[in-house]
Write an enzyme that holds these catalytic residues in place. Sequence first.
Site, mmCIF file in Angstrom:
data_model
loop_
_atom_site.group_PDB
_atom_site.id
_atom_site.type_symbol
_atom_site.label_atom_id
_atom_site.label_comp_id
_atom_site.label_asym_id
_atom_site.label_seq_id
_atom_site.Cartn_x
_atom_site.Cartn_y
_atom_site.Cartn_z
ATOM 1 N N LYS A 194 0.878 -1.182 0.000
ATOM 2 C CA LYS A 194 0.000 0.000 0.000
ATOM 3 C C LYS A 194 0.906 1.218 0.000
ATOM 4 C CE LYS A 194 -1.994 3.025 1.742
ATOM 5 N NZ LYS A 194 -1.866 4.430 1.250
ATOM 6 N N GLY A 247 6.819 4.787 8.041
ATOM 7 C CA GLY A 247 5.996 5.987 8.019
ATOM 8 C C GLY A 247 6.099 6.704 9.355
ATOM 9 N N SER A 248 5.104 7.506 9.646
ATOM 10 C CA SER A 248 5.182 8.341 10.840
ATOM 11 C C SER A 248 4.920 7.524 12.108
ATOM 12 C CB SER A 248 4.161 9.475 10.743
ATOM 13 O OG SER A 248 2.861 8.928 10.715
ATOM 14 N N GLY A 252 2.269 4.537 12.908
ATOM 15 C CA GLY A 252 2.821 3.294 13.464
ATOM 16 C C GLY A 252 2.052 2.858 14.704
ATOM 17 N N GLU A 269 9.395 1.143 10.947
ATOM 18 C CA GLU A 269 10.442 2.157 10.727
ATOM 19 C C GLU A 269 9.750 3.502 10.763
ATOM 20 O OE1 GLU A 269 13.364 -0.635 10.479
ATOM 21 O OE2 GLU A 269 13.641 1.528 10.443
ATOM 22 N N CYS A 303 13.712 10.369 6.942
ATOM 23 C CA CYS A 303 13.458 10.012 8.346
ATOM 24 C C CYS A 303 14.676 10.264 9.221
ATOM 25 C CB CYS A 303 13.029 8.554 8.432
ATOM 26 S SG CYS A 303 14.163 7.453 7.565
ATOM 27 N N GLU A 402 9.278 16.214 14.686
ATOM 28 C CA GLU A 402 9.759 15.944 13.338
ATOM 29 C C GLU A 402 9.047 16.903 12.369
ATOM 30 O OE1 GLU A 402 8.560 12.300 11.302
ATOM 31 O OE2 GLU A 402 10.640 12.004 10.717
HETATM 32 P P1 NAD Z 1 2.367 8.357 7.109
HETATM 33 O O1 NAD Z 1 2.514 7.649 8.404
HETATM 34 O O2 NAD Z 1 1.402 9.458 7.004
HETATM 35 O O3 NAD Z 1 1.967 7.328 5.960
HETATM 36 C C1 NAD Z 1 2.741 6.174 5.712
HETATM 37 C C2 NAD Z 1 1.856 5.150 5.022
HETATM 38 O O4 NAD Z 1 0.851 4.719 5.930
HETATM 39 C C3 NAD Z 1 1.120 5.674 3.798
HETATM 40 O O5 NAD Z 1 1.056 4.654 2.819
HETATM 41 C C4 NAD Z 1 -0.269 5.977 4.344
HETATM 42 O O6 NAD Z 1 -1.276 5.947 3.362
HETATM 43 C C5 NAD Z 1 -0.438 4.835 5.320
HETATM 44 N N1 NAD Z 1 -1.413 5.082 6.390
HETATM 45 C C6 NAD Z 1 -1.858 6.263 6.887
HETATM 46 N N2 NAD Z 1 -2.732 6.059 7.890
HETATM 47 C C7 NAD Z 1 -2.818 4.709 8.046
HETATM 48 C C8 NAD Z 1 -3.531 3.868 8.953
HETATM 49 N N3 NAD Z 1 -4.326 4.368 9.900
HETATM 50 N N4 NAD Z 1 -3.377 2.536 8.848
HETATM 51 C C9 NAD Z 1 -2.561 2.008 7.914
HETATM 52 N N5 NAD Z 1 -1.861 2.748 7.026
HETATM 53 C C10 NAD Z 1 -1.983 4.088 7.093
HETATM 54 O O7 NAD Z 1 3.842 8.804 6.709
HETATM 55 P P2 NAD Z 1 4.275 9.693 5.452
HETATM 56 O O8 NAD Z 1 3.812 11.085 5.720
HETATM 57 O O9 NAD Z 1 3.871 9.004 4.198
HETATM 58 O O10 NAD Z 1 5.872 9.602 5.538
HETATM 59 C C11 NAD Z 1 6.622 10.402 6.361
HETATM 60 C C12 NAD Z 1 6.950 9.707 7.656
HETATM 61 O O11 NAD Z 1 7.625 8.472 7.379
HETATM 62 C C13 NAD Z 1 7.912 10.496 8.515
HETATM 63 O O12 NAD Z 1 7.504 10.432 9.850
HETATM 64 C C14 NAD Z 1 9.232 9.768 8.336
HETATM 65 O O13 NAD Z 1 10.153 9.930 9.381
HETATM 66 C C15 NAD Z 1 8.785 8.367 8.195
HETATM 67 N N6 NAD Z 1 9.816 7.544 7.529
HETATM 68 C C16 NAD Z 1 10.563 6.684 8.282
HETATM 69 C C17 NAD Z 1 11.579 5.934 7.680
HETATM 70 C C18 NAD Z 1 12.451 4.989 8.484
HETATM 71 O O14 NAD Z 1 13.142 4.180 7.885
HETATM 72 N N7 NAD Z 1 12.433 5.086 9.799
HETATM 73 C C19 NAD Z 1 11.807 6.056 6.307
HETATM 74 C C20 NAD Z 1 11.015 6.938 5.581
HETATM 75 C C21 NAD Z 1 10.015 7.679 6.206
#
Ligand code: NAD
Length: 498
Positions: A194, A247-248, A252, A269, A303, A402
């Site tokens: 996804k 993701g965030s 998470g 992550e 990130c 962040e």
């Molecule tokens: P996000 O958490 O908003 O979204 C990440 C993914 O999760 C997207 O595909 C989104 O559609 C999906 N999503 C959103 N709500 C959800 C839910 N309730 N249930 C399941 N899936 C859901 O993050 P973003 O804005 O796309 O990316 C930025 C974030 O990702 C930053 O916090 C960044 O630090 C983090 N990030 C971490 C790493 C790492 O390796 N630690 C790498 C890249 C990005």
Amino acid sequence: MTTTQQSFALNSLTQDFLARDEHFLFINGGRVPASSGETLSTVAPSTGETLATFSSGNAADIDRAVTAARAAFQGEWSTWTPYQRQELLVKVARVLDERFEELAQIESLDMGAPISRVLSSKPALMRMLSFFAAQALNISGETLQNGIPGQVTTMTLKAPVGVIGGIIPWNGPLNSQFWIIGAVLASGCTTVLKPAQYASLSVLRVAEILHEAGVPAGVVNVVTGRGSEAGTALAAHTDVDRVAFTGSTETGQRIIEASTSNIKKLQLELGGKSADIICADADLDKAVPAAAMGVFANSGQICYAGTRVLVQRSIVDEFTEKLLAYVDTLRVGHSLDPDSALGPVISESQLDTVLSYVDVGLAEGADLLYGGQRLADQAGGYFMQPTVFGGVTNTMRIAREEIFGPVLSILPFDDIDEAIAIANDSDFGLGGAVWSENISTALKVVQGVHTGTMWVNCYGYVDPMVGFSGTKLSGYGAKGTSAHMDTYLYTKSVYIQL
Ligand code: NAD
């Protein structure tokens, strides 16, 4: 400068791909519309113009994709030998090598990463695929002694867990999806990916290319759509065995809650607020550009961005002067322009968020030393000046939250113990660095800072052989090293009565 993507030469394959009326979901080896018929559009952040329309998958589509992934897991794919899976990964690497320009252009247009940055990430992707090809041949259990009376032979076996839900952020999907796909192909699992709503295109294109390269139908499926629909359905689906999420931290936490439906093991992550520690004896000719690009690469949307730059007080003025001179050389422009060092941020709303942090920093008393503004001369695009705050203290929100944009904060410190304490005074524990010509100082910082990754006299190297993962609110579950495969394999204990 010109702001339309038509001004830059695009690969004919990129043009053909972008010319599609709708980018469908990719399920069971074919392109299919969302069951609801709903669509979403994606915008090129360099121009604000609509780039493409794609299907908006919902829970029913996730269910279709999970069913396909389960059938593939139990079907012919389960008979593939480790050598066959390794050969497939080698072939995938060869095909991606050939198609990389097209993929890089799609990624750069869709998410706004400078094309030079995406193109230069190709060797890292090739290394990652080599790493996972090696993992395919490196799956083994153990023979173990036991205390059972009689002749009982005991061992462990490693077996693929099944269907992996892969949830991907928008800040670099072209490469980040392969942390999941590589492990899926190496282990014999299958996946439903996804991608993020703002940057789905490279993931869809990769799925088609993988299928053409010989990845069997149903092994890699992609359901695009909203996180609140497709994402939540995937995270909660009871026929998904494990979830690999990047993701965030906030999302998470939701995924942890959703995982209770069938006690899924997770690889998380998450976000970061990494400290980049510059000691008085650092080689500033190297430390300054690295500290700047440790934040401004990908417009701060990384990130592990080293957004808290901790500088020893005796060199703060010299460091700051050199940093500002360097930042002044950074060209912000259209992501397809090979001379752009910084592209746009991903969306209008993300730009608003980042700009609001500039106001927060000013209100909290930080000194705005550079930037802080939207670049108004580049109409339509979401461009922001690289921004530097001085005189920041670790209690300020700009040092704690962040921002995920091109904002760097300079925090002075007096001695190494104080630097370590400031670095550790954070909810996150993802990356960090120390710059010093004294190995004892550097090792003290490496040992003292509580994060998943530390760099010494460099910033941002990530190699799957070495690994990259987080602690604290930055997540858990190894990314890279053979431990990466733990998410994709389970251990079976076997007792054989002879
Ligand atoms: P996000 O958490 O908003 O979204 C990440 C993914 O999760 C997207 O595909 C989104 O559609 C999906 N999503 C959103 N709500 C959800 C839910 N309730 N249930 C399941 N899936 C859901 O993050 P973003 O804005 O796309 O990316 C930025 C974030 O990702 C930053 O916090 C960044 O630090 C983090 N990030 C971490 C790493 C790492 O390796 N630690 C790498 C890249 C990005």
